[in-house]
Write an enzyme that holds these catalytic residues in place. Structure first.
Site, PDB file in Angstrom:
ATOM      1  CD  GLU A  92      38.962  27.759  37.557  1.00  0.00           C
ATOM      2  OE1 GLU A  92      38.463  26.724  38.033  1.00  0.00           O
ATOM      3  OE2 GLU A  92      38.465  28.890  37.688  1.00  0.00           O
ATOM      4  CG  HIS A 148      39.699  35.285  46.523  1.00  0.00           C
ATOM      5  ND1 HIS A 148      39.428  34.421  47.550  1.00  0.00           N
ATOM      6  CD2 HIS A 148      38.858  34.939  45.516  1.00  0.00           C
ATOM      7  CE1 HIS A 148      38.455  33.596  47.192  1.00  0.00           C
ATOM      8  NE2 HIS A 148      38.090  33.882  45.958  1.00  0.00           N
TER       9      HIS A 148
END
Lengths: 369, 389
Positions: free
Chosen positions: A98, A167
């Site tokens: 990322e 998450h």
């Protein structure tokens, strides 16, 4: 021009508010019997896909980048078909890095391209957050306008179902606190189309917060919203349901919950006005305050952690601007102040439910039962 | 070669020049071949030749520009101590050969991005002394209108993308610029500069991996001045062979105090990157100042080391010796040039000191390109509000 489009959308939304509610409840059943003659439906997923497709078609500088966006057709199928249609020079599968690929996306935007960077979920954006904030959001200011960053960071945000603490976080408050960013949160298919198209066309960095559980939801969609030139204004909230007794503000999936709560409240004689924020930054303080000045009561709802959240900002804004109009303390319904648990019953307890919104609205109306 | 063409290449040469010096510089491109002082060390590639093609004019330009950069940085030191420059100020003196050698090998379509030690790179890309000093002092005519400061100089029309304060962030950004150059088929490359301290950043390897996978024309330039702030390279890196860190990506180790070696390496790297994707250049260089103006620079290295480098390897002295040995100018002419440079710098500072600070309304400009009239607030939101245009 956008203002007019926005108002027409309100009218459409208002007419089908009840059919909207039943669609939200029965997500996979396309309730055609509710549809007015000739009106179409679209899932949020298809809405997002069509928006990206149209913007890529219109502007060769737009390209897509992210994990599994190409050959896999998108982790949540949002970018389905784009690789086949536009080829590997417009749709890039990245390694699981990322920080690296977000930095590359921002650099490409510095040089004039228009990247649409997907985070598989916004939880992973934390690995790249330096680039979003320091490389993207602040550049136009630090360079006094020389370097603008026409990039969109998009992906699912907030809780899904049973995915646990790492998450499930909602990042709306984090990103919306940063000047230089725009932060959008669609609810319906029309929101998804209009806001994503506006985001891609926008010359500034936009954080586009989707919701995984909404991807499969179908919503009625107008002809106008299906047009390739359709855009929604950034910075304008939508009044999903008009009311006069209490204002409920929220965004993303909670809009559906707020509408259900409004139905329940209506049965008890409380008329709730539901505002779909659509834009977290810029925040449409004008619409929120105008509504509170009308109803005198406020319930703000969000899925994310309560402390320093979006609701906190809205409460502050209303107390600062509309204090003398308030007939009750402002109410906040937010996610529980704990990391997200896995067990289904605990997860349910950690997230706002319709009954929480109803209860808060009743408190604001001084009706405790 | 005419003076005007020189001036358009770099606005570093002022108009009223002594007759002697204009004669010198307009003595056109008599070719000269210079041998680099050290050989190149290569990783996964064949090193370029040590013989560098240059010219009389280039030698003089190198001398003049580096002397200007040196003078500018020393002047910034004084301004900082006089508290006219605030916050951070990272000086480049000692490293000038990297900036000047790179510029000599590339065009303004090739992009450069660096970290916070950016004053000389900005100058090399065509920025003016006045813009530099005005920005350092936070004035309205600064290159970022006073809103960036020392670490945030940009010159987009010369493909200079800053000016970044977060160590290592500029490398993925630079690879992104290279991505755009390839996407737009520009036949240009990007030099992403970073230090030995930043070389350990994970995002560098992420960006390098993607650059190699996608064949991006990115050139990673490690300006190894051997200290990441106060930490010597041997304390920070298990492997200080930064030119080899790319593993599958070729690299070249270059004497960064030799402007001709830098020029040759950058020329080589550009050709490589356009055909084969990323390459790493490690410039072995040295900074005389500490990491920044808050660092004396002598607690983690000896004064002997610093003066040793100054005596043995100073880039400007090296060029000066070459100029003299090739009879391009006399000692006196070079001294006169240095005097003119001093004056040029002093004049720019005086002008910058007279420049006013930005208007208060500038607080709210450039937050967005398109603000849609949204409200923004000062500390007391009931007192100070603005609509962002």
């Amino acid at each position: 021009m956008w203002g007019i489009l926005g108002r027409r959308a309100v009218v459409n939304g208002g007419i089908s508010a009840s059919s909207l509610r039943s669609r939200v409840r029965s997500s996979s059943v396309s309730a055609r019997s509710y549809a007015a003659a000739g009106s179409k439906e679209m899932t949020v997923r298809d809405a997002l896909n069509s928006a990206i497709d149209e913007e890529m078609s219109a502007d060769p500088k737009v390209f897509v980048m992210g994990e599994e966006v190409g050959q896999y057709q998108g982790a949540y199928k949002i970018t389905k078909g784009l690789l086949e249609k536009y080829g590997p020079e417009r749709v890039y599968d990245t390694p699981i890095t990322e920080a690296g690929f977000t930095g590359i996306g921002v650099g490409a935007a510095y040089a004039g391209l228009k990247p649409v960077v997907e985070f598989m979920t916004f939880n992973f954006s934390m690995q790249a957050i330096d680039h979003i904030i320091n490389s993207a959001a602040k550049s136009n200011y630090m360079s006094a306008g020389q370097i603008n960053v026409p990039i969109v960071f998009r992906g699912p945000n907030g809780a899904a179902a049973g995915v646990g603490a790492q998450h499930s976080q909602c990042y709306a408050a984090w990103y919306a606190s940063v000047p230089g960013l725009k932060v959008l949160a669609p609810y319906s298919a029309e929101d998804a189309r209009g806001l994503l198209k506006a985001a891609i066309r926008d010359p500034d960095p936009v954080v586009f917060l989707e919701n995984e559980l909404l991807y499969g939801e179908s919503f009625p969609i107008s002809e106008e919203a299906l047009d390739s030139s359709f855009c929604l204004p950034i910075g304008k909230a939508k009044i999903e349901r008009e009311g006069k007794d209490v204002t409920i503000t929220t965004f993303s999936k909670m809009v559906g919950f707020a509408l259900k709560a409004a139905e329940k409240l209506a049965e008890e004689g409380i008329s709730a006005e539901v505002i779909n924020l659509r834009s977290i930054r810029p925040l449409d303080r004008a619409t929120i305050n105008a509504s509170v000045r009308k109803t005198s009561r406020l319930v703000t709802v969000e899925e994310g952690f309560p402390q320093h959240g979006v609701c906190a900002e809205i409460c502050a804004s209303v107390v600062e601007e509309s204090f003398s109009y308030l007939d009750a303390p402002v109410e906040r319904i937010a996610g529980a102040d704990v990391p997200m648990p896995y067990a289904a019953n605990l997860e349910r307890l950690a997230l706002p439910q319709v009954e929480d919104i109803v209860r808060a609205a009743k408190r604001a109306c001084f009706r405790s039962k | 070669m005419s003076l005007s063409r020189l001036s358009s290449r770099s606005n570093l040469i002022p108009r009223p020049l002594s007759a002697a010096i204009s004669r010198l510089i307009s003595t056109d491109t008599t070719p000269i071949t210079i041998e680099t002082s050290l050989p190149f060390t290569a990783h996964l590639c064949d090193p370029p030749s040590r013989s560098v093609e240059s010219s009389t004019q280039e030698l003089l330009t190198f001398f003049r520009t580096m002397a200007l950069m040196r003078r500018m940085e020393i002047a910034a030191d004084s301004l900082y101590k006089a508290k006219l420059i605030r916050g951070f100020c990272h000086l480049y003196d000692g490293q000038e050969a990297v900036a000047i050698g790179m510029e000599a090998a590339i065009t303004r379509k090739d992009a450069i991005i660096t970290a916070y030690r950016d004053h000389c790179i900005f100058l090399g890309r065509g920025g003016s002394l006045y813009e530099v000093f005005a920005e350092l002092m936070g004035r309205r005519d600064g290159c970022s209108r006073g809103k960036g400061g020392s670490m945030h100089f940009y010159k987009k029309d010369a493909s200079f993308y800053g000016g970044h304060g977060i160590v290592g962030a500029q490398v993925p950004l630079g690879c992104g610029i290279a991505f755009a150059q390839k996407y737009d088929k520009e036949e240009a490359v990007t030099f992403a500069m970073y230090g030995d301290g930043a070389a350990n950043q994970g995002q560098l390897f992420e960006a390098l991996n993607i650059s190699a996978l996608w064949d991006l024309p990115s050139i990673l330039v490690c300006e190894n001045n051997h200290y990441g702030m106060g930490t010597a390279e041997w304390r920070a890196a298990k492997s200080p062979s930064y030119y080899k860190r790319g593993d599958y990506v070729p690299g070249l180790k270059v004497d960064g105090m030799d402007a001709f070696a830098v020029k040759q390496a950058c020329k080589f790297a550009k050709e490589h990157a356009l055909k084969n994707g990323p390459i790493i250049l490690e410039m072995d260089t040295y900074r005389y100042h500490g990491h920044s103006m808050s660092d004396p620079g002598s607690t983690y290295r000896t004064r002997d080391e610093i003066s040793g480098v100054r005596q043995e390897r100073d880039p400007i002295e090296r060029i000066k010796k070459l100029v003299l040995s090739h009879d391009i100018a006399t000692e006196k002419e070079l001294k006169d040039m240095e005097k003119e440079i001093r004056k040029e710098v002093d004049d720019a500072i005086a002008k910058a000191k007279d420049c006013p600070m930005p208007e208060p309304s500038e607080l709210f400009t450039n937050v967005y390109v398109k603000g849609f009239g949204t409200e923004s607030f000062g500390p007391d939101r009931k007192e100070v509000k603005a609509a962002l245009p």
